[in-house]
Design a protein around this motif. Structure first.
Motif, PDB file in Angstrom:
ATOM      1  N   ALA A   1      -3.098   4.864  -1.773  1.00  0.00           N
ATOM      2  CA  ALA A   1      -3.206   6.204  -1.513  1.00  0.00           C
ATOM      3  C   ALA A   1      -4.604   6.763  -1.577  1.00  0.00           C
ATOM      4  CB  ALA A   1      -2.517   6.738  -2.891  1.00  0.00           C
TER       5      ALA A   1
ATOM      6  N   HIS B   1       0.088  -0.527  -6.220  1.00  0.00           N
ATOM      7  CA  HIS B   1      -0.281   0.798  -5.922  1.00  0.00           C
ATOM      8  C   HIS B   1      -1.514   0.987  -6.507  1.00  0.00           C
ATOM      9  CE1 HIS B   1       4.059   2.185  -5.538  1.00  0.00           C
ATOM     10  NE2 HIS B   1       4.310   1.102  -6.044  1.00  0.00           N
TER      11      HIS B   1
ATOM     12  N   ARG C   1      11.590   3.029  -9.477  1.00  0.00           N
ATOM     13  CA  ARG C   1      10.742   1.814  -9.072  1.00  0.00           C
ATOM     14  C   ARG C   1      11.676   0.634  -9.134  1.00  0.00           C
ATOM     15  NH1 ARG C   1       6.603   2.238 -13.186  1.00  0.00           N
ATOM     16  NH2 ARG C   1       5.627   3.780 -11.788  1.00  0.00           N
TER      17      ARG C   1
ATOM     18  N   HIS D   1       0.363  -0.674  -1.331  1.00  0.00           N
ATOM     19  CA  HIS D   1       0.589   0.655  -1.084  1.00  0.00           C
ATOM     20  C   HIS D   1      -0.812   1.647  -1.605  1.00  0.00           C
ATOM     21  CE1 HIS D   1       5.056   0.346  -0.988  1.00  0.00           C
ATOM     22  NE2 HIS D   1       4.823  -0.548  -1.948  1.00  0.00           N
TER      23      HIS D   1
ATOM     24  N   ALA E   1       3.440  -6.367  -1.656  1.00  0.00           N
ATOM     25  CA  ALA E   1       3.449  -5.126  -0.909  1.00  0.00           C
ATOM     26  C   ALA E   1       2.379  -4.237  -1.254  1.00  0.00           C
ATOM     27  CB  ALA E   1       4.956  -4.347  -0.924  1.00  0.00           C
TER      28      ALA E   1
ATOM     29  N   GLU F   1       4.764  -5.378  -6.187  1.00  0.00           N
ATOM     30  CA  GLU F   1       4.301  -4.145  -5.635  1.00  0.00           C
ATOM     31  C   GLU F   1       2.881  -3.866  -6.254  1.00  0.00           C
ATOM     32  OE1 GLU F   1       6.936  -1.008  -5.542  1.00  0.00           O
ATOM     33  OE2 GLU F   1       8.120  -1.963  -3.957  1.00  0.00           O
TER      34      GLU F   1
END
Length: 306
Positions: free
Chosen positions: A128, A97, A89, A126, A124, A95
């Motif tokens: 899932a 997630h 990481r 991310h 950013a 970031e």
């Protein structure tokens, strides 16, 4: 001297199949064919010299040995995942997630995500997607958008909106001699289910006062994702059960219709759930504030998906 272990590909294929329940879903996660997954599971069974799955009446179930191995492998792969992420990481805290259900991502979040990125160009995101329950430690996500009562032990939860669950269908089913006018008219119709929400029809029919002897809540077709069931309803293949934001555009355009009252099954909330150690991260806080603002601008009485 090192002890021999089964091939790692076979162990991984078995763990994913046991966790997701079918070869097809395992193949999707592993980016291979279902046949390839089946071969890997068979190789592991041959290596161990015992079956890990049994098939009864067309349903694949874990053997007792399979259940024990699946639990231990899940823990082991989770630890490997965390170790690799901790090493790899990047230090930048910009970031984000998060984990969301596929239908929520497709029908609500992704169409709006450009607004967040315009306001927060340095973050950013991310994303899932998964329809299965989230394990924050194993999956190593900072936050998730979940549906339920708002109680997740050890987590913090911010309510985005409350949600009603109701049926939707093609408008043609509201016309003619067999038009849907009351919940009992669902008898003989095809009910469209979602694999991870199989209880929704039973709950809604119970709330509508329709006995199982009149409408069988288990009858119909089952899809992996709610968005697939909604698409099937738009195609006139049956009646899906869903939530407002999942279908607000289709209802407004006339592609779908809600044949009955929408407030018969109430009380489920959509929450932004975070790990306490990430709750005050700048990127998490920015995304949470933006989600709450977006949810507040949704049509009155509506909420989120999957």
């Amino acid at each position: 001297m090192a002890h021999p272990i089964p091939p790692l590909n076979a162990l991984r294929a078995f763990e994913v199949t046991a966790r997701l329940g079918t070869l097809a879903r395992a193949a999707e996660e592993l980016c291979v064919t279902a046949s390839a997954v089946g071969h890997q599971v068979k190789n592991l069974e041959d290596w161990l010299g015992l079956p890990l799955f049994l098939t009864e009446h067309g349903i694949r179930r874990l053997t007792p040995e399979g259940e024990r191995l699946a639990q231990q492998l899940g823990d082991a792969f989770g630890q490997i995942n965390l170790a690799c992420r901790a090493i790899g990481r990047r230090a930048a805290a910009r970031e984000l997630h998060i984990n969301v259900t596929p239908t929520f991502a497709i029908r609500w979040l992704v169409p709006r995500l450009g607004k967040f990125q315009a306001l927060n160009p340095g973050v950013a995101v991310h994303i899932a997607t998964s329809a299965r329950p989230i394990d924050f430690a194993r999956d190593d996500v900072y936050a998730a958008i979940l549906f339920g009562s708002g109680e997740w032990p050890g987590m913090t939860a911010d309510l985005l909106f409350m949600e009603d669950v109701f049926p939707v269908c093609h408008p043609k089913l509201l016309k003619g001699k067999s038009a849907l006018k009351k919940p009992e008219d669902l008898a003989g119709q095809t009910l469209l289910h979602t694999y991870h929400r199989r209880s929704d029809w039973a709950r809604w029919l119970g709330a509508a006062g329709v006995p199982k002897s009149t409408v069988d809540p288990a009858h119909g077709q089952t899809f992996d994702l709610t968005t697939m069931a909604i698409d099937a309803a738009e195609a006139g293949l049956g009646i899906a059960i869903t939530r407002e934001v999942q279908v607000s555009d289709a209802l407004a355009s006339g592609r779908l219709a809600a044949p009955f009252r929408r407030d018969l099954l109430r009380g489920e909330g959509c929450y932004f759930v975070t790990r306490p150690d990430h709750r005050n991260d700048a990127s998490v806080a920015a995304f949470r504030d933006w989600l709450i603002a977006e949810a507040g601008s949704a049509p009155s009485g509506s909420a989120a998906a999957e």
